[in-house]
Design a protein around this motif. Structure first.
Motif, PDB file in Angstrom:
ATOM      1  N   ARG A   1     -41.620  27.661 -34.583  1.00 42.52           N
ATOM      2  CA  ARG A   1     -42.314  28.284 -33.441  1.00 42.52           C
ATOM      3  C   ARG A   1     -42.088  27.859 -32.190  1.00 42.52           C
ATOM      4  O   ARG A   1     -42.451  28.540 -30.995  1.00 42.52           O
ATOM      5  N   ARG A   2     -41.526  26.483 -31.923  1.00 39.97           N
ATOM      6  CA  ARG A   2     -41.355  25.904 -30.650  1.00 39.97           C
ATOM      7  C   ARG A   2     -39.921  26.621 -30.189  1.00 39.97           C
ATOM      8  O   ARG A   2     -39.305  27.079 -30.702  1.00 39.97           O
ATOM      9  N   PRO A   3     -40.019  26.472 -28.746  1.00 37.57           N
ATOM     10  CA  PRO A   3     -38.923  27.038 -28.152  1.00 37.57           C
ATOM     11  C   PRO A   3     -37.748  25.953 -28.380  1.00 37.57           C
ATOM     12  O   PRO A   3     -37.923  24.843 -28.520  1.00 37.57           O
ATOM     13  N   HIS A   4     -36.365  26.380 -28.445  1.00 39.06           N
ATOM     14  CA  HIS A   4     -35.499  25.317 -28.455  1.00 39.06           C
ATOM     15  C   HIS A   4     -35.057  24.762 -26.775  1.00 39.06           C
ATOM     16  O   HIS A   4     -34.655  23.680 -26.587  1.00 39.06           O
ATOM     17  N   LEU A   5     -35.412  25.529 -26.048  1.00 33.14           N
ATOM     18  CA  LEU A   5     -35.253  25.281 -24.351  1.00 33.14           C
ATOM     19  C   LEU A   5     -36.352  25.664 -23.653  1.00 33.14           C
ATOM     20  O   LEU A   5     -36.933  26.898 -23.856  1.00 33.14           O
TER      21      LEU A   5
END
Length: 215
Positions: free
Chosen positions: A113-117
């Protein structure tokens, strides 16, 4: 521990649950795509940047009050392999609380669920450049703690590494030495259709972003 960190810690203890938030899960179609979250003040041009990168009017974009109510993901029909999360604009009166909620949500979210950037979007024009000054720098520190890379994107910016030197120096002082990409999403036309400020920077932004994305 910085001043804002101490304030947020006190607020979290004083008002249980105030900062509990969940980062909206990217939709199923975003699986396998590079997830980029856009964060910045209201009027910074996040939605316009989403539209310019995707080459379509996907995100509603207007000046003034925040148009994006929460995080919305775009890019389903794009061949770029990206999912762009457009967040609600930071408001000067409540930006510290907004950033704290984002920080908590990202820290609590699992890898899927986290953004990569993260693109930290700043309007290079006038006083809006650092609305809620200090909060983006604090959020940058939070991203470092979690291990999520980020870039600073100057919108409505003139081209060239020497442009906006004073603003670049403020960014470096607040956030350290990191990539700052100058972008203008649409050409600014003058009387008679003369191009006063060309559209530029999108390819440079994508090139700088790709090393942080899967695939």
């Amino acid at each position: 521990m910085g001043f804002l960190d101490r304030v947020w810690g006190a607020l979290r203890g004083a008002i249980p649950g105030l900062f509990r938030s969940t980062l909206p899960a990217p939709p199923d179609w975003a699986a396998g795509r590079g997830r980029i979250l856009l964060v910045g003040p209201t009027g910074a041009g996040k939605s316009a940047l989403v539209n310019a990168v995707l080459g379509e009017e996907a995100a509603r974009s207007e000046a003034g009050a925040p148009v994006t109510a929460g995080t919305r993901w775009y890019g389903r029909e794009s061949g770029l392999g990206l999912a762009l999360g457009d967040t609600r604009g930071l408001e000067a009166a409540e930006s510290a609380a907004q950033v704290a909620r984002l920080e908590a949500a990202i820290a609590e979210a699992g890898p899927a669920r986290r953004p990569h950037l993260v693109w930290l979007v700043v309007n290079a024009e006038g006083g809006r450049a650092f609305a809620g000054e200090g909060t983006l720098a604090a959020f940058a520190e939070a991203l470092r703690r979690v291990g999520i890379p980020f870039l600073v994107v100057l919108t409505h910016a003139e081209p060239g590494a020497e442009a906006h030197a004073r603003l670049r120096a403020r960014v470096a002082e607040a956030m350290g030495d990191l990539p700052v990409i100058a972008v203008n999403t649409r050409p600014l036309l003058g009387e008679g259709g003369a191009v006063l400020l060309p559209a530029h920077g999108l390819q440079e932004l994508l090139t700088a972003s790709r090393p942080f994305l899967p695939g």
